[in-house]
Design a protein around this motif. Sequence first.
Motif, short mmCIF file in Angstrom:
data_model
loop_
_atom_site.label_atom_id
_atom_site.label_comp_id
_atom_site.label_asym_id
_atom_site.label_seq_id
_atom_site.Cartn_x
_atom_site.Cartn_y
_atom_site.Cartn_z
N PRO A 6 0.80 -1.22 0.00
CA PRO A 6 0.00 0.00 0.00
C PRO A 6 0.84 1.28 0.00
O PRO A 6 0.33 2.33 -0.37
N GLU A 7 2.11 1.20 0.41
CA GLU A 7 2.97 2.38 0.44
C GLU A 7 3.93 2.43 -0.74
O GLU A 7 4.83 3.28 -0.78
N HIS A 8 3.77 1.54 -1.71
CA HIS A 8 4.58 1.58 -2.93
C HIS A 8 4.31 2.88 -3.66
O HIS A 8 3.18 3.41 -3.64
N SER A 9 5.30 3.43 -4.32
CA SER A 9 5.14 4.73 -4.99
C SER A 9 4.02 4.72 -6.02
O SER A 9 3.28 5.70 -6.15
N PHE A 10 3.88 3.60 -6.76
CA PHE A 10 2.79 3.52 -7.75
C PHE A 10 1.43 3.51 -7.05
O PHE A 10 0.49 4.17 -7.48
N THR A 11 1.35 2.79 -5.93
CA THR A 11 0.10 2.75 -5.18
C THR A 11 -0.25 4.12 -4.65
O THR A 11 -1.43 4.53 -4.65
N LEU A 12 0.76 4.86 -4.16
CA LEU A 12 0.50 6.20 -3.62
C LEU A 12 -0.05 7.14 -4.68
O LEU A 12 -0.88 8.00 -4.39
#
Length: 831
Positions: A516-522
Amino acid sequence: MCRSKRAASGRSLHRTSDPPPLVTPFRPRKRVEHMTDLTSPFSGIIRVEGDRSIAGQNIGAATTGDHSPIIKLEPDTLKAPHQVKLVGRMTNLPQAPAAVFVGRDDALAVMTETLTATSVQMAIGQVIHGMGGVGKSELARQYVTRHSQRYRLVWWITATSDEEIQADLASLAERVHPPLLEALALSTALGVEQAAYWALSWLQAHDDWLLVLDNVEDPKHVRKLLAQLRNGHIVITTRRQVAWPAEVTRLPLHLLAKDAATELIALTSERAIDPRERSAFEAIAAELGYLPLALEQAGSYIRESQISPSEYLSLLTAHAAHMYAASSEGGAAERTIARLWRIHLDAISERNTYAVHLLRVLACYASDNIPREILGTDEHRPMVLDALRLLASYSLITLDEKIVSVHRLIQAVVAAEDETRSTLREDSAPELALSWLAAAWIVTMEMPSRDSVAHQRALSPHIESLTRHHAITTNFHDHNHLFALAAHHELDQGNYRRAHALATYAIAVTTAVLDPEHSFTLKIRSNLASALRRLGRFIEAEKEYREIWQIQIRDLGEDHPDTLTSRSNLALVLGRSGQLREAEKEHRAIWQARIKTLGEEHPETLMNRINLASTLRSLGRFKEAEKHARAVCQAQIRVLGKNHPNTLISRSNLVDVLRDLGQLEEAEKQARAIFRTEVQVFGKDHPRTLISRSSLAVLQWELGRLEEPEKEHRAIWQTRVRVLGEDHFETLSSRNNLAVILCSLGRIEEAETEARSVWQALKRVLGQNHPDTLSSHSNLSFLLWRLGRLKEAKAEARVVWLAQVQVLGKNHPNTLMTRSFLDYLRHARKK
C-alpha cells in the motif's frame, strides 16, 4: 443581503400399430423424419373404392397402403379445398391478449394501416422484428383481437421449424375439413404432409384469412409459404434481422419509452403509482432496460409477493440471477428473461461457438457505444465479423459501422450466468475484455492530444464497467494499470464519480500485488483523494492526503516535489472544508518551498501561489488576493499562454477577487472571455466550465442585467445535478444562486423554500459551521425578514453571526455584514 455563491409459444400424434377408432381426433405429429415440399401433390399410395380421384376431387374410400385396412367413407365425404366453405369464423389463438398493453399505440397503428388499408384479396405480409422479450407476439395478438371481425379465419402457427409449420397447417386442415381426419387417420408422417398440403391449397382458394407465423427462426422456413399465398394476410414475428422477401413489410419493435415502461410495471403489479413510489418504479424500469417481458415479470413478482417497488429493486440488485429466472405463479417457466436468452445462446452456440464467447466479452463492457475497433486483432477480424453478424441477426446486439451496443439486460443475464465460471484463465471473457481495452488505450497515447482525449473518453465507460466483472487476484497482470490510467483521465474530464469508482478499483487491484505504500500505489491513492475532494467528501480526502504526505516525508523528504504536491493537495482540502487559517499557512509555506526548489515562475510554483490567493479571498483579504492573482496571471500568460488550463484557473480566481472588490465591469469582461474559451477547451458541461458560467451569470445579475436570470441559474443547477449529483456542494451553490435571483424578482416565498433546502443540504454535506453553510443560513434569515417573520429572522441571524466570529473572525466581511443586518433587525419594527 442575499449572497450568491460561486459555481462550484403443438401437439404430438401418438403412433399406434393398429388403426385408431374413427372417433379419435386426428393429432398431427410435431416431429417427422422428413418434410416434402409443400408445393408437391399428395405423396405415397392412395387406394380408393367407389369414386376414384386424388386430392382435389371426391374420394369414396381411402387407405395409406396396399396392405392397410380400408376405411369406408360415404360418397362426396371428402371435398376439394375450393369446395369447403367456413360456416362461421374460426381461430386458434393460443392465448388471449394481455390485459395490460401500453406504449405500443404507434406500432399498432402502423401495423393496422399496412394490413387493413388493402383488401385481403391481395397478399399483404407484415414482419414484426425485434429482440426477444420486446413484445412482438403480443403486438400480433392485440392486432388479431382488434380486427378479428375482418377475417373469417385467423390461424396461429408456431414457426420455429419446418416440422412445426407443417404440423400446424395439418391442424388447420383438421379444423376446416374434419373428414380428412378419417381419411388420414392411419397415417403417420405421410398424413401430416397430405393434410398440410390440403390446408395450403385451401388458403390459396380462399381469402378473408390471416395467418400468424410466430417466432420464425429462419426465413427459409416460410419463404415458400410467402411465395404461394397471394390472397390473404400474413403476419410474421421474428427476432431475426435478416433479408426478407419483398412481399412483406418490416415493422421494427423497439424498447418501451420510460413512462410507458413505468406504467406497465405499475399496472401489472396492480399498484397505483404513488408519487412516493414513482422513483422506485422508474428505477426498476431503467434497471430492466425498458424490456416489456422483464417489466411484466417484475410487476407480477411485486403483485404476487405483496412487496413494495423499493423492496423489489433491492432484491434485483442483491439477487439478480434469481430475479431474472423468477416466473409468475401459474406462468410458463420459459417466459422469463433468463430462460429466453438461454434458448437464444443455445441456438447461436450450435452455429458459432465464438459468437457466444464474444457476447460474453461484450457483456463486460458498458451496454452502449462499444467501439468495434477494439474487438480482437486483425488476425481475428473475419471471425469477429462473422460473430457480430450472427449476434445482430438474432437482435442480441445492434450494429453500425463504428460501434456495437448490447441491451443491458442481455448483459446482466449473461453476466449472472457467468458468475460460476472461472475468470482466471487468459481466454476468459473478462481477461480478454481487459486486454482488448488495454491495447486500444496504448494506441491512444500515441495520438495528438485532442484525438487522444476523444478516444480515451470513448473507452473509459467500458473500463469502469469491467470493474464489475474482472477478478482481483494476487497474480500480477500487465494490463491492470489500465484502471489507474482511466481514473486519472476521468479526473481531468471532470467526471468525478467515475474517477472515484475507477481509482477505488485500481487501488484494490494494485494492493493485491504491491505494498500500500509503494510509490505507484501512492499515486493511485492521490487520484482517489482528488476525486473525494472534488466530490465534496472532504474528511475522507483529508485523511488520505495526510497519510500519503507523511509516507512521502519519510521516504522522499519534505522538499521532494511529490511530497510538496501532496502537501498542497492537503492544503486545498483544508481550505475547502473551511479550515482557512491553517490552509493559508500551508499554502504560503509550500509556495516558498517551491520558489526555493523550482523557481518563482515554474508552473507548480505559480499554481501554489494562486491557491494562496484563493484562500486569502476566502478570508476576506481581497487586496492581498488581487495582488497575488494578478501576478500569477501575468506570469502564466507569459510562460504557458492565456488559454492554458492552469492560466484559465488563475484568471477565474482573479475574476472572483475583482467581483469582491466591486470592479464588476472588468470582472464581467474577463468572465465572458474565460467562459467562451473553457467551452472550447473542456466542453460546455465540464465542472470548470460550469463554474465560469455561474460566475458570469452572477456578475450579470449584480450589474443589473436581469434578462432571463432565473432561466440561466436554473439551467446551471440542473446541469450540475446531472454531472455532479444533487448534493454536490457546487450543485447546491447553483441552487443558492437561484434563491437569490428569486428574491430579487420579488418571489420571496419561493426563494425562502429554496434557501431552506440548500441550508439543510449544506449542513449535511459540509457541516453546520462551514463558511458556505453559514452564508446560506444568513440568506435564509434575510428572507425570513422579507416575509415579515422578524422574530425568526433575528434568532437565525444571531446564530449565524456567533458562528462566523468563531470560524471567520469578527472582521471578516461576511461576519461584518451579518452583524450589520443583526443590528438593523434589533431596531426594526415587525412588518
